[in-house]
Scaffold this motif. Structure first.
Motif, PDB file in Angstrom:
ATOM      1  N   ALA A   1     -29.666  38.373   1.976  1.00 42.31           N
ATOM      2  CA  ALA A   1     -29.937  37.692   0.712  1.00 42.31           C
ATOM      3  C   ALA A   1     -28.978  37.951  -0.407  1.00 42.31           C
ATOM      4  N   LEU A   2     -28.579  39.064  -0.671  1.00 42.42           N
ATOM      5  CA  LEU A   2     -27.416  39.301  -1.655  1.00 42.42           C
ATOM      6  C   LEU A   2     -26.184  38.501  -1.593  1.00 42.42           C
TER       7      LEU A   2
ATOM      8  N   LEU B   1     -38.497  38.489  -1.767  1.00 41.91           N
ATOM      9  CA  LEU B   1     -37.492  38.421  -0.580  1.00 41.91           C
ATOM     10  C   LEU B   1     -38.087  37.822   0.533  1.00 41.91           C
TER      11      LEU B   1
ATOM     12  N   ARG C   1     -32.088  42.559   3.030  1.00 46.89           N
ATOM     13  CA  ARG C   1     -31.640  42.582   1.541  1.00 46.89           C
ATOM     14  C   ARG C   1     -29.988  42.136   1.391  1.00 46.89           C
ATOM     15  N   ASP C   2     -29.171  42.949   2.343  1.00 47.49           N
ATOM     16  CA  ASP C   2     -27.735  42.722   2.169  1.00 47.49           C
ATOM     17  C   ASP C   2     -27.430  41.075   2.457  1.00 47.49           C
TER      18      ASP C   2
ATOM     19  N   GLN D   1     -32.940  46.908   4.880  1.00 45.29           N
ATOM     20  CA  GLN D   1     -31.654  46.804   4.282  1.00 45.29           C
ATOM     21  C   GLN D   1     -30.839  45.692   4.873  1.00 45.29           C
TER      22      GLN D   1
ATOM     23  N   TYR E   1     -36.565  33.799   2.644  1.00 43.49           N
ATOM     24  CA  TYR E   1     -36.402  33.519   3.749  1.00 43.49           C
ATOM     25  C   TYR E   1     -37.248  32.323   4.247  1.00 43.49           C
TER      26      TYR E   1
ATOM     27  N   THR F   1     -30.716  37.753  -5.728  1.00 45.50           N
ATOM     28  CA  THR F   1     -30.592  39.258  -6.192  1.00 45.50           C
ATOM     29  C   THR F   1     -32.012  39.833  -6.280  1.00 45.50           C
ATOM     30  N   ASP F   2     -33.125  39.393  -6.384  1.00 48.58           N
ATOM     31  CA  ASP F   2     -34.275  39.843  -6.451  1.00 48.58           C
ATOM     32  C   ASP F   2     -34.816  40.721  -5.277  1.00 48.58           C
ATOM     33  N   VAL F   3     -33.942  41.607  -4.645  1.00 45.13           N
ATOM     34  CA  VAL F   3     -34.214  41.961  -3.385  1.00 45.13           C
ATOM     35  C   VAL F   3     -35.051  43.206  -3.293  1.00 45.13           C
TER      36      VAL F   3
END
Length: 589
Positions: free
Chosen positions: A252-253, A266, A249-250, A246, A270, A258-260
């Motif tokens: 990256a968002l 994902l 994901r957070d 999480q 990175y 957005t495609d987390v």
């Protein structure tokens, strides 16, 4: 990249053979190659700087464990090439060289013909997002105490602590760098005159957290025999990620991806981006004290695991190295958060729930609000958070950020049969200590003051110098005997007893030094109760909810926006980093 550097150095070595010969230099021959260390112009110490101890993988492998160091023939001058790992402080000094393959060590050796010297390995602090090995300059400690000191870089932020639980990003690359350094010390330190069987590890803040975690890891068996953990430990909030996937994901968002829910996508977010674009200085200022990219509990992928379970679970199990250890903290660690006081004091009055530590988990918002009211009333009574309660503000962040973890850690260890534990509080202040503006010039002992006093300092006052000598004596006693005040040492210091399950006694180091009882008893009991009821356990990466779809193309960010000057001033307004900056700028002259 290291191989290119090494070949270049080998090419020019013939032109520098006449520099630093005889008593001004010393050559050490290792399996990977030979190094010439130069004698310091100011201290009776030989410095072997920027020696590669491992190789950091790059490209798609950038989040994996380190590889072996490069090899070469010939002699290379071990000079400071100012290499640091990617981090948020990219503009701290224009002469610093930021590169992904950044795993270098610095070895400080006293000018002596003695061998088998005790070794002290220092892990730098910086919230697992900032710092480099040579920020700590230990020449005075080395020359006065006849020990060898090693400092080093390790990968930071997402570069070192992205934890997806996959082969591409298993997690804890930065901690595996630290293990690689300790293995390098085991295999090579005898050539510098050190004893590979007498290694103490120490650090402050993230460094203190690191050395405590190193005690819990099966990867480090036999690599050290004593530990000094300052202003941090393995159960601090900043020592283990609560939900690594999480977190990834957070982040990256937040940065527009957005495609987390697609694991491949994902991962590419990175691996394909420029490394510096993965650093975000705003993570340093979380109101809930959570740093996000820090060590994690790993999945079993059939390779070496640094951390197999949550630190608290390992301590309860008793399956860890029970070595002599010192835990220290500064009395007013929370001065660290004074730069945010004007902004945060307003919000703390309006919504204190935002400032509860992130590792307290609640069933609903009502429950969280009730606990927030309880904590706010405990620290501030019925008063507002303002200039009149700045001492309480400092106490709150002293506890929430640092002290609660240290004090929770002690009984867990003692109950597991770990007896050789020494606890101390450092309250000493001097003319250069941090001023608390709201308290009419009163000075406080702030974050890592007890650690920084050990190192080189230009023109110290007499009072600071005397305390530096005292702290070096304590640390040297511990490094050489496992006891900070050993019998028969001839020291005038009071005997320092081991701490018990009730966190008593502890050593009080201030204008006077004495043995005291239970530190901040009521504050500790408050947090004992809160963590017993609401404490959250760090989890390994959970991959069940990812979808398996083809990774779409997206525009790769190849440049990193420069942080604005206001942000940088905020980041380095901390006294901890001001002191560190001063040290490194002096060293760079």
């Amino acid at each position: 990249m290291w191989r290119v550097t090494v070949l270049y150095c080998a090419f020019i070595v013939a032109t520098v053979l006449s520099q630093g010969t005889g008593e001004d230099s010393r050559v050490v021959n290792l399996n990977q190659g030979s190094f010439r260390g130069l004698k310091s112009s100011d201290y009776n110490v030989f410095q072997f700087l920027n020696i590669p101890y491992a190789s950091a993988p790059t490209g798609a492998d950038r989040f994996k464990a380190p590889g072996p160091p490069p090899q070469w023939s010939g002699i290379i001058d071990a000079k400071d090439r100012r290499i640091i790992c990617p981090q948020v402080s990219t503009l701290l000094h224009s002469t610093l060289v930021i590169q992904e393959d950044c795993l270098v060590a610095n070895i400080y050796v006293p000018n002596t013909v003695q061998s088998n010297l005790p070794v002290l390995v220092l892990v730098h602090g910086g919230a697992y997002m900032l710092g480099w090995g040579s920020m700590d300059q230990p020449n005075e400690l080395v020359s006065s105490k006849n020990i060898i000191v090693v400092t080093f870089n390790y990968r930071l932020g997402p570069h070192g602590f992205l934890c997806l639980g996959t082969e591409d990003a298993p997690g804890n690359a930065g901690m595996k760098d630290q293990v690689a350094l300790l293995r390098w010390v085991r295999d090579n330190i005898a050539e510098f005159g050190g004893n590979p069987n007498d290694v103490t590890i120490s650090g402050c803040s993230a460094g203190g957290s690191s050395v405590d975690l190193l005690m819990l890891s099966n990867m480090t068996n036999g690599l050290f025999n004593k530990v000094i953990s300052e202003s941090g430990c393995s159960v601090n909030l900043f020592s283990a990620q609560l939900n690594p996937v999480q977190n990834a994901r957070d982040f990256a968002l937040k940065h527009g991806f957005t495609d987390v829910m697609n694991l491949n996508a994902l991962t590419r977010f990175y691996t394909d981006r420029g490394i510096l674009s993965l650093f975000d200085e705003s993570l340093l200022f979380a109101k809930d004290s959570y740093l996000v990219f820090q060590p994690c509990v790993e999945n079993d992928l059939g390779q070496e695991i640094f951390l197999a379970d949550a630190p608290e679970n390992i301590l309860i199990s008793g399956d860890f190295k029970k070595l002599p250890v010192i835990y220290g903290y500064a009395k007013q660690e929370g001065i660290f958060r004074l730069p945010q006081f004007n902004e945060w004091s307003v919000e703390m009055n309006e919504n204190f729930t935002n400032f509860l530590p992130a590792d307290l988990h609640f069933d609903n918002e009502t429950q969280k609000a009730e606990v927030a009211r309880q904590v706010q009333k405990f620290y501030f009574q019925d008063r507002l958070v303002n200039d009149g309660t700045v001492s309480e503000y400092i106490d709150y962040f002293t506890d929430a950020l640092f002290l609660v973890g240290i004090l929770r850690n002690i009984p867990l260890r003692v109950r597991a049969g770990h007896t050789q534990i020494y606890l101390y509080e450092y309250s000493f202040t001097h003319s250069g200590s941090e001023v608390i503006p709201q308290l009419n010039g009163i000075r406080g002992a702030t974050h890592c003051d007890q650690y920084l006093i050990l190192f080189d300092h230009p023109s110290p006052s007499e009072e600071r110098l005397n305390m530096a000598l005292t702290m070096r004596e304590i640390i040297y006693n511990f490094i050489t005997t496992g006891n900070p005040t050993p019998p028969g040492s001839g020291s005038s210091l009071p005997t320092w007893p081991q701490v018990g399950v009730d966190r008593s006694p502890h050593y009080s180091v201030g204008s006077t030094i004495e043995v005291a009882g239970i530190p901040v008893r009521e504050r500790a009991e408050l947090w004992d109760d809160l963590y017993a009821r609401y404490g959250a356990t760090p989890q390994p990466p959970m991959l069940d909810d990812f979808v398996n779809t083809t990774t779409p193309d997206y525009e790769e960010e190849t440049t990193t926006p420069e942080p604005n000057s206001a942000t940088l001033n905020n980041v380095f307004s901390y006294k901890f980093w001001i002191v560190y900056t001063t040290v490194i700028l002096i060293a760079l002259k």
